[in-house]
Design an enzyme around this catalytic site. Structure first.
Site, PDB file in Angstrom:
ATOM      1  N   VAL A 127      -4.227   3.275  -2.881  1.00 54.55           N
ATOM      2  CA  VAL A 127      -5.373   3.807  -2.124  1.00 54.55           C
ATOM      3  C   VAL A 127      -5.846   5.055  -2.859  1.00 54.55           C
ATOM      4  O   VAL A 127      -5.166   5.616  -3.395  1.00 54.55           O
ATOM      5  CB  VAL A 127      -4.788   4.275  -0.719  1.00 54.55           C
ATOM      6  CG1 VAL A 127      -4.496   2.519  -0.096  1.00 54.55           C
ATOM      7  CG2 VAL A 127      -3.742   5.179  -0.602  1.00 54.55           C
ATOM      8  N   SER A 128      -7.129   5.102  -2.575  1.00 57.80           N
ATOM      9  CA  SER A 128      -7.874   6.275  -3.136  1.00 57.80           C
ATOM     10  C   SER A 128      -7.677   7.615  -2.561  1.00 57.80           C
ATOM     11  O   SER A 128      -7.663   8.543  -3.230  1.00 57.80           O
ATOM     12  CB  SER A 128      -9.346   5.988  -3.040  1.00 57.80           C
ATOM     13  OG  SER A 128      -9.894   4.934  -3.839  1.00 57.80           O
ATOM     14  N   THR A 129      -7.363   7.787  -1.345  1.00 60.46           N
ATOM     15  CA  THR A 129      -7.213   8.852  -0.504  1.00 60.46           C
ATOM     16  C   THR A 129      -5.843   8.965   0.154  1.00 60.46           C
ATOM     17  O   THR A 129      -5.354   7.955   0.578  1.00 60.46           O
ATOM     18  CB  THR A 129      -8.195   9.508   0.337  1.00 60.46           C
ATOM     19  OG1 THR A 129      -8.322   8.373   1.324  1.00 60.46           O
ATOM     20  CG2 THR A 129      -9.872   9.469  -0.338  1.00 60.46           C
ATOM     21  N   GLN A 152      -6.194   7.032   3.504  1.00 58.07           N
ATOM     22  CA  GLN A 152      -6.156   5.798   3.764  1.00 58.07           C
ATOM     23  C   GLN A 152      -4.754   4.999   3.939  1.00 58.07           C
ATOM     24  O   GLN A 152      -3.929   5.175   3.485  1.00 58.07           O
ATOM     25  CB  GLN A 152      -6.678   4.942   2.217  1.00 58.07           C
ATOM     26  CG  GLN A 152      -8.428   5.210   2.325  1.00 58.07           C
ATOM     27  CD  GLN A 152      -8.828   4.676   1.033  1.00 58.07           C
ATOM     28  OE1 GLN A 152      -8.096   4.661  -0.055  1.00 58.07           O
ATOM     29  NE2 GLN A 152      -9.926   4.068   1.067  1.00 58.07           N
TER      30      GLN A 152
END
Length: 190
Positions: A9-11, A14
């Site tokens: 996940v990017s952050t 998320q």
């Protein structure tokens, strides 16, 4: 023959549950994860997953973009798995390199990545040629212009020290040696 899952996940905000549930349903023996942008090459979870993968194993992701953002990176990762005798499976994209169709799709991806590289080179060369045609030169601007070069040349021939000229013209001594090698100045003086 193990099935290894990889989640990204990017952050931190998320939610990974959707990916984890999909990989658990795919009977992954072990799941590695990263909470980091796909643009970042150094992903600790992916590195651990790749170290864990052995011959005959399959690396599984929920979706292809979880593994990498560029076709070039994806091709490199999947090629590495292939060289080690391992497979790759993307659940939502229905890509499985253990099948003939999956391997075919991978080869198409490889060809597209190569074409993309060639197009970038072509566009770069065309852009440089167009800039040259308009009188622009690429690269860094010259440290000293023609007029300054002529002035420095005369001063060097008169015996002025390079260190002093470097200070006066606001350039490095090494720049002076690059423009005016010691051998060239000595020849002129003789």
């Amino acid at each position: 023959m193990a099935t290894i899952g990889y989640i990204r996940v990017s952050t931190i905000d998320q939610n990974i549950d959707l990916q984890r549930n999909a990989l658990t349903s795919a009977n992954c023996d072990r799941i590695f994860e990263d909470r980091i942008s796909g643009k970042i090459a150094n992903r600790p979870g992916l590195k651990r997953a790749l170290k864990y993968v052995n011959k005959g194993d399959t690396l599984v992701v929920w979706k292809l973009d979880r593994l990498g953002r560029s076709v070039k990176n994806l091709v490199a990762l999947i090629s590495e798995l292939h060289e080690r005798g391992a497979h790759f499976h993307s659940l939502t994209d229905s890509i499985d390199t253990s099948s003939a169709m999956g391997r075919f799709f991978f080869h198409v991806m490889s060809a597209l990545a190569e074409m993309e590289r060639e197009l970038i080179v072509e566009r770069t060369l065309a852009g440089l040629a167009a800039a040259r045609a308009q009188g622009r030169l690429g690269g860094r601007p010259r440290a000293i212009n023609k007029h300054e070069q002529e002035q420095i040349s005369r001063l060097l021939e008169k015996g002025h020290p390079r260190q002093q000229l470097a200070i006066i013209f606001g350039i490095g001594v090494s720049t002076l040696y690059r423009y005016f090698p010691a051998s060239r100045i000595k020849k002129r003086m003789n």
